[in-house]
Design a protein around this motif. Structure first.
Motif, mmCIF file in Angstrom:
data_model
loop_
_atom_site.group_PDB
_atom_site.id
_atom_site.type_symbol
_atom_site.label_atom_id
_atom_site.label_comp_id
_atom_site.label_asym_id
_atom_site.label_seq_id
_atom_site.Cartn_x
_atom_site.Cartn_y
_atom_site.Cartn_z
ATOM 1 N N LEU A 162 0.832 -1.214 0.000
ATOM 2 C CA LEU A 162 0.000 0.000 0.000
ATOM 3 C C LEU A 162 0.863 1.260 0.000
ATOM 4 N N ILE A 163 1.913 1.245 0.829
ATOM 5 C CA ILE A 163 2.810 2.388 0.946
ATOM 6 C C ILE A 163 3.528 2.642 -0.377
ATOM 7 N N PHE A 164 4.033 1.560 -0.939
ATOM 8 C CA PHE A 164 4.775 1.669 -2.190
ATOM 9 C C PHE A 164 3.862 2.227 -3.280
ATOM 10 N N ALA A 165 2.639 1.701 -3.328
ATOM 11 C CA ALA A 165 1.688 2.163 -4.345
ATOM 12 C C ALA A 165 1.401 3.651 -4.152
ATOM 13 N N MET A 166 1.228 4.061 -2.891
ATOM 14 C CA MET A 166 0.939 5.472 -2.627
ATOM 15 C C MET A 166 2.074 6.348 -3.116
ATOM 16 N N MET A 167 3.309 5.906 -2.835
ATOM 17 C CA MET A 167 4.452 6.712 -3.229
ATOM 18 C C MET A 167 4.521 6.827 -4.754
ATOM 19 N N LEU A 168 4.410 5.701 -5.434
ATOM 20 C CA LEU A 168 4.534 5.724 -6.888
ATOM 21 C C LEU A 168 3.388 6.510 -7.523
ATOM 22 N N LEU A 169 2.191 6.381 -6.951
ATOM 23 C CA LEU A 169 1.059 7.137 -7.508
ATOM 24 C C LEU A 169 1.260 8.624 -7.339
ATOM 25 N N SER A 170 1.863 9.004 -6.216
ATOM 26 C CA SER A 170 2.073 10.433 -6.016
ATOM 27 C C SER A 170 3.140 10.946 -6.969
ATOM 28 N N ILE A 171 4.028 10.080 -7.401
ATOM 29 C CA ILE A 171 5.058 10.507 -8.344
ATOM 30 C C ILE A 171 4.502 10.562 -9.768
ATOM 31 N N PHE A 172 3.846 9.470 -10.190
ATOM 32 C CA PHE A 172 3.419 9.390 -11.584
ATOM 33 C C PHE A 172 2.023 9.945 -11.824
ATOM 34 N N GLY A 173 1.329 10.309 -10.765
ATOM 35 C CA GLY A 173 -0.015 10.836 -10.935
ATOM 36 C C GLY A 173 -1.051 9.738 -10.847
ATOM 37 N N THR A 174 -2.253 10.149 -10.416
ATOM 38 C CA THR A 174 -3.274 9.146 -10.138
ATOM 39 C C THR A 174 -4.222 8.976 -11.309
ATOM 40 N N SER A 175 -3.794 8.223 -12.317
ATOM 41 C CA SER A 175 -4.725 7.878 -13.386
ATOM 42 C C SER A 175 -4.970 6.369 -13.335
ATOM 43 N N ASN A 217 -2.019 4.407 -14.741
ATOM 44 C CA ASN A 217 -0.912 4.345 -13.788
ATOM 45 C C ASN A 217 -1.212 3.379 -12.656
ATOM 46 N N LEU A 218 -2.453 3.449 -12.181
ATOM 47 C CA LEU A 218 -2.841 2.580 -11.076
ATOM 48 C C LEU A 218 -2.666 1.115 -11.467
ATOM 49 N N ILE A 219 -3.163 0.765 -12.658
ATOM 50 C CA ILE A 219 -3.082 -0.625 -13.103
ATOM 51 C C ILE A 219 -1.623 -1.052 -13.252
ATOM 52 N N ILE A 220 -0.823 -0.201 -13.886
ATOM 53 C CA ILE A 220 0.585 -0.578 -14.102
ATOM 54 C C ILE A 220 1.313 -0.717 -12.768
ATOM 55 N N ILE A 221 1.164 0.276 -11.896
ATOM 56 C CA ILE A 221 1.893 0.267 -10.625
ATOM 57 C C ILE A 221 1.479 -0.929 -9.763
ATOM 58 N N MET A 222 0.170 -1.130 -9.650
ATOM 59 C CA MET A 222 -0.279 -2.248 -8.811
ATOM 60 C C MET A 222 0.145 -3.595 -9.395
ATOM 61 N N SER A 223 0.118 -3.716 -10.718
ATOM 62 C CA SER A 223 0.490 -5.022 -11.265
ATOM 63 C C SER A 223 1.984 -5.275 -11.098
ATOM 64 N N VAL A 224 2.804 -4.234 -11.182
ATOM 65 C CA VAL A 224 4.236 -4.444 -10.955
ATOM 66 C C VAL A 224 4.487 -4.824 -9.501
ATOM 67 N N ILE A 225 3.848 -4.113 -8.581
ATOM 68 C CA ILE A 225 4.056 -4.412 -7.158
ATOM 69 C C ILE A 225 3.572 -5.827 -6.853
ATOM 70 N N ASP A 226 2.416 -6.176 -7.379
ATOM 71 C CA ASP A 226 1.883 -7.499 -7.074
ATOM 72 C C ASP A 226 2.669 -8.602 -7.777
#
Lengths: 318, 552, 293
Positions: free
Chosen positions: C139-152, C155-164
């Protein structure tokens, strides 16, 4: 004994290495940000000249590795930098925020851990009984439930309908310890509910695993009493799995705390992080993420160390 | 407390036990009667699934998790009916008056406590004596059974003691409360032969010394013959035959018993002069080492295998016999030396070998269960080498599959479309043989292929391999720890100890005296089907002949 | 010959189907309940536009209207029909989570299996990277990356799939390793089989069951994490109808003793509970009931 010291040293070194790698990731990720802190701070008022001046002032014109070392060096001395949002030192707020979050997490843990261990062990001992099957269904459901769902249900029942507890956990610096406890009881209960299920299931699985060992059956065939089998034969071998369960769940609490803090508007580190993310206040995001991640690594390290220290095979090498 | 009123110490009548699996109850033991007098030793013999361990443990009024007595069963120990006794009554008996010795001491000792504390636990908990008395008694017993350092060995933790010693310590532990009855559940099955004989001697000394009654459970007739006064034979949970040991050995009545006894009679007829041609495999001065160990596990190993010949490599665990197979197959490239197959030197790593080279040398594994893919049908398992090496498809492949199945005596119509889980252990091993044959090899490595099988099934496999050898001119390398297998199948024998070949030659030469001293120890440690064998061997050993122990 | 083969395949398909139905018939109550709930969600997700009374983002009333005959669950903070948005949420929230899990599985699964089969430096490198990534809570990692790349949403799908994917890598590697040590893999290697055969024909059939169960568990995790992010205002963004955001948007009502915010939250909980029940049953079955004995 040297063997075990070597293993411990290895783990600690690995933990430090992981922390270092995390700090690097956090730093690098943020430097990928389009634009920089200077532009963000100045916002509408940004002209090329003012941006350049502020960049110089913030040290943003230096090469990345120097900036990283500065940043890391600052953190090691307890200086997390300046917030972009209000231009204040992050340190000013960080202390109380961390204290509040730890207060809440420990409060929840002190209820959840003993309760979960007790119920989990009971489920393992009376496997496949009605109690065990009920526990299975209930814990499975509560694992699957989002924290905010539990939070709002409790808030509705305990605070709105019954009016027993406040619905806001607005603690301040001058809040007394007793008041603090009262105001955080509701969020702590929510955390307990959501983290207990996990812990119970893991405890149950660990104990069942343990009881399947041949030496447990041997103890029964030696005519030992059930109580003695559990305490004398199972328990000394159970520390590692139990410690593991507890620590993993403490780590889980640290994360689960974020949502709960937002629901109850509790001024902790999670709330601080969420605000910062929404405002894209990167220095604060960096600071919070680093603290969360470090706590997580530290807890796992403690679990590792404790399971080494309680393993009889390692304690008494050949 | 001990009453002498009952004529028998233990009397089991119509004992029926069932176990729960696959959502229903299965019968494990179907109505067994047995009686045991004080000081008497009863041997229980059976193959896997005979229910012998279940009946042994039932003598303590105990059923394993998921099992239960069926109504009508009766287990009377010294006047007390155990099937209806309270848990508390049974608990007081267990460990104090009936003790249990498990198959694996390493698993049955609690890793968290010292050996001597586990010895004294029963004594203190059952109120037989104090901890100090138990300690003194333990040391005394350890020295009686000639354990090394009897005064201090008990203060070690279980993982700090070798397997054989631990098994002996467990036998001593069973005696801690001087029980009337001890149940030995395959106590030497997991041990090497040279260690086994030491543990057997310990067990015998102890039951004689204290005149304890015992139930000795084993699949190995020869072992039971050394121990028991009477023997019962079980099969599929039924009692087949019951008799006094010598009668049972000399005049078995039932066909099943006779077939068990006859297992060790198979012997290959050696064809002389097979060594005239070139060797099919030549292992030259091989020294090999695993990547993570400090010392080599094979030293200067040198031997040949000729066409139509079976070479048996014999050794105990850690002798390097399986490592030799890994070097030949190219899984473990040697440090020094080379492997020659059919006249050409093989690349040391299997990755660099040609299909033709890989095809010529095949391997059959110990555990057929893990050697064939559980998710493939037999058709795919046996058929893959056909299409992979020989490019066979369609009708040609089908014909060859039928031929191969006929060779291993399994009906192609019935079995080709089954999954491995639908076959028995012996059938799975036959499928492994068919898969090896499908590659049309010249040389097959058989790594302990019969040791996981029951004796009757194992013999079927050996006879099959022998027949195939005659028909297909195959050369075998047989890796085994079992000298009976060696006698049955080998032309030549190689004896290995700690990574070195200590003796090699024709079977008759190696198995007849004079021997190398380790071969002598190995051979003399194999139990014979003669109740007097152990007395003779122990007498010879105490008189100072030969090596005492190998591994330690 | 060909007709025969076809027939065999047909009958085997039919027997598979009957066997599957029999299994469901035999399943415990909780699993049946789970399957039913999942079926309903799938139906709603597919037919949302036909089932829903209004358009997804249509403003149809005043804000925060109470529950009545026209708006069965009232309206939200902008005056949109809650029921409509909940029905559409099945499509959006579940769809996004499913897509994310799918991407994560392809990435993490392939790398995990390869690491197990090939071993060596590739395994070492990937495992160490994953170790570090996993030391940061998702959750923390996702929050950080979303704040960097913006909340679209992208982005959400890419970031969450990489983390997972890092979590799936671990599992896929572990279950593959259990298979890789088997003798039949060694036998296949010694036969001279290539990597593709080893992976697809020898390993994959043996790890499909645990991986299928893992897919369900990972879906739950991703679904809950995305919902939490949306609830915190940094996940799925308006005007998309999404359950997590809906809880956030209507949260104030709870203090007025109004149940509305609980409805989307319950929708999330019900689906994850259902999936978990089904997996629990599936795991029990595939593990051969060892635990029951």
């Amino acid at each position: 004994m040297t063997h075990i010291l070597k293993m411990l040293a290895q783990r600690i070194l690995l933990g430090l290495l992981t922390l270092f790698a995390i700090s690097l990731i956090i730093f690098l990720a943020v430097s990928m940000l389009p634009g920089d802190a200077a532009e963000a701070i100045l916002g509408q008022a940004a002209t090329p000249e003012t941006v350049a001046a502020l960049r110089k002032q913030l040290g943003l014109d230096l090469p990345p590795h120097i900036r990283y070392l500065d940043w890391l060096g600052g953190i090691l001395q307890g200086d997390f930098g300046t917030s972009i949002g209000n231009g204040r030192e992050i340190n000013e707020v960080l202390g109380t925020r961390v204290y509040n979050t730890i207060f809440l997490a420990l409060f929840a843990a002190s209820i959840a851990v003993p309760l979960a261990l007790f119920c989990g062990i009971l489920a393992a001992l009376y496997r496949n009984s009605l109690y065990d099957r009920t526990v299975n269904v209930v814990t499975l459901s509560s694992i699957s439930t989002p924290e905010f769902f539990v939070a709002y249900i409790l808030l509705l029942l305990i605070s709105v309908k019954a009016g027993w507890l406040p619905s806001l956990s607005n603690v301040r610096l001058d809040t007394t310890f007793a008041e603090h406890l009262e105001k955080t009881l509701l969020p702590a209960l929510v955390l307990t509910l959501v983290s207990m299920a996990h812990m119970m299931r893991m405890t149950r699985a660990a104990i069942i695993n343990l009881l399947a060992n041949a030496y447990i059956e041997m103890a029964a065939l030696k005519g030992m009493k059930r109580f003695r089998i559990i305490v004398h034969h199972a328990l000394p071998n159970a520390w590692a799995p139990i410690v593991n369960v507890v620590v993993i769940n403490l780590a889980y609490l640290i994360v689960g705390v974020i949502v709960v803090e937002v629901v109850f508007v509790y001024p902790g580190l999670g709330q601080y992080l969420v605000d910062a993310v929404q405002r894209r206040d990167m220095p604060v995001v960096q600071a919070c993420c680093l603290i969360f991640a470090a706590t997580y690594v530290l807890l796992n390290l403690i679990a590792d160390i404790l399971s080494i220290l309680t393993n009889p095979r390692l304690l008494h090498p050949k | 407390m001990k009453s002498n009123s009952a004529e028998h110490l233990l009397e089991m009548k119509n004992v029926k036990i069932e176990g729960f699996s696959d959502r229903r109850w299965h019968d494990i033991v179907n109505g067994i009667d047995l009686k045991l007098k004080r000081g008497e030793i009863l041997g229980i013999i059976g193959e896997s699934g005979a229910g012998k361990s279940t009946i042994g443990i039932a003598a303590m009024g105990y059923c394993k998790a998921g099992c239960r007595f069926k109504p009508g069963s009766s287990v009377v120990f010294d006047g007390l009916e155990l099937t209806s006794a309270s848990e508390e009554e049974k608990r007081r008996l267990r460990g104090a008056r009936i003790a249990y010795v498990a198959q694996s001491a390493a698993a049955a000792f609690n890793p968290a406590h010292k050996i001597i504390d586990q010895f004294s636990e029963s004594v203190v908990q059952h109120g037989v004596g104090s901890r100090e008395e138990a300690y003194a008694d333990a040391k005394d017993l350890y020295s009686k059974i000639k354990m090394p350092e009897p005064d201090t060995i008990g203060f070690r933790y279980p993982h700090q003691v070798s397997g054989g010693q631990l098994q002996r310590a467990m036998t001593a532990m069973a005696l801690s409360c001087r029980p009337d009855l001890i149940i030995f559940d395959e106590p030497t099955t997991a041990l090497d032969v040279t260690t086994q004989i030491e543990v057997l001697a310990t067990i015998r000394d102890i039951v004689e010394l204290f005149n304890t009654a015992a139930i000795y459970i084993s699949h190995d007739l020869a072992v039971v013959a050394q121990m028991a006064d009477n023997i019962i034979v079980l099969r599929y949970g039924d009692l087949v035959e019951e008799a006094e040991t010598r009668t049972m050995l000399d005049y078995p009545k039932e066909d099943y018993t006779k077939s068990l006894w006859a297992v060790r009679t198979f012997e290959k007829t050696t064809v002389a002069g097979s060594r005239d041609s070139e060797p099919i495999v030549k292992v030259s001065h091989v020294t090999a080492q695993y990547p993570k160990t400090k010392e080599p596990v094979l030293f200067d190993v040198d031997f040949e295998v000729y066409p139509r010949e079976t070479v048996a490599i014999v050794g105990e665990s850690g002798s390097g016999k399986s490592t030799a197979a890994r070097v030949i197959t190219g899984l473990l490239p040697p440090l020094e030396g080379s492997i020659m197959l059919d006249g050409e030197i093989l690349p040391s790593d299997y990755h660099n070998r040609t299909k033709e080279q890989l095809k010529s040398a095949q391997m059959i594994y110990q555990m057929a269960d893990t050697a064939i893919n559980p998710r493939h049908k037999i058709r795919k398992i046996v058929g893959r080498p056909l299409s992979f090496y020989l490019g066979m498809e369609g009708d040609e492949k089908q014909r060859r599959l039928n031929e191969l199945m006929d060779m291993i005596e399994m009906d192609p119509k019935l079995y080709l479309d089954r999954y491995p889980a639908e076959l028995s252990g012996g059938q799975k091993q036959r499928i492994c043989i068919a898969r090896a044959l499908a590659a049309d090899p010249k040389f097959i490595i058989c790594d302990e292929i019969t040791s996981a099988l029951d004796q009757l099934v194992a013999e079927g496999i050996l006879r099959l391999l022998d027949r195939l050898q005659q028909e297909l001119n195959l050369a075998y390398m047989f890796i085994t720890h079992d000298l009976a297998t060696v006698r049955a199948i080998a032309d030549r024998v190689i004896v290995m100890l700690q990574g070195r070949i200590v003796e090699q030659g024709e079977k008759n030469m190696v198995l007849q005296p004079p021997h190398h001293e380790y071969t002598e120890l190995l051979l003399s440690s194999v139990p014979e089907m003669n109740p007097d064998w152990m007395d003779r061997i122990m007498a010879e050993r105490t008189s100072g002949k030969g090596m005492q122990s190998a591994g330690n | 010959m060909n007709v025969q083969v076809q027939q065999v395949q047909k009958t085997s398909f039919r027997t598979h189907l009957t066997r599957a139905l029999l299994e469901v018939y035999d399943a415990p109550l909780s699993a049946k309940f789970g399957l039913l709930v999942i079926a309903i969600y799938v139906f709603v997700a597919l037919f949302a536009p036909w089932v829903a009374p209004f358009g997804e983002s249509e403003i149809v009333g005043r804000k925060f209207q109470p529950w009545d005959d026209q708006f069965l669950l009232g309206t939200d903070h902008l005056g949109r029909d809650m029921l409509t948005r909940i029905l559409y949420g099945a499509r959006n929230t579940v769809g996004i989570a499913l897509l994310t899990t799918f991407l994560a599985f392809i990435l993490g699964g392939v790398l995990g299996i390869l690491a197990a089969v090939l071993g060596g430096w590739l395994d070492q490198l990937l495992s160490r990277i994953v170790d570090v990534f996993m030391a940061i809570p998702a959750l923390i990692f996702a929050m950080m990356l979303l704040s960097i790349f913006g909340t679209s949403v992208i982005n959400l799908i890419i970031i969450m799939s990489v983390i997972d994917a890092t979590r799936i890598f671990r599992i896929a590697r572990a279950v593959s390793l259990n298979v890789v040590v088997m003798d039949y893999i060694e036998a296949a290697k010694l036969r001279g089989e290539k990597l593709t055969w080893l992976t697809i024909s020898e390993i994959l059939p043996n790890i499909s069951a645990p991986l299928a169960a893992e897919f369900g568990l990972r879906f739950c995790f991703v679904f809950l994490t995305i919902s939490a992010l949306s609830f915190l205002g940094i996940g799925i963004q308006p005007p998309i109808a999404d359950w997590g955001s809906m809880v956030r948007q209507t949260a104030v009502l709870i203090t007025f003793d109004d149940y509305t915010p609980l409805i989307p939250a319950a929708a999330i909980a019900l689906l994850t509970v259902a999936v978990n029940f089904v997996i629990d049953w599936f795991l029990h079955k595939t593990s051969g009931l060892k635990d029951e004995v």
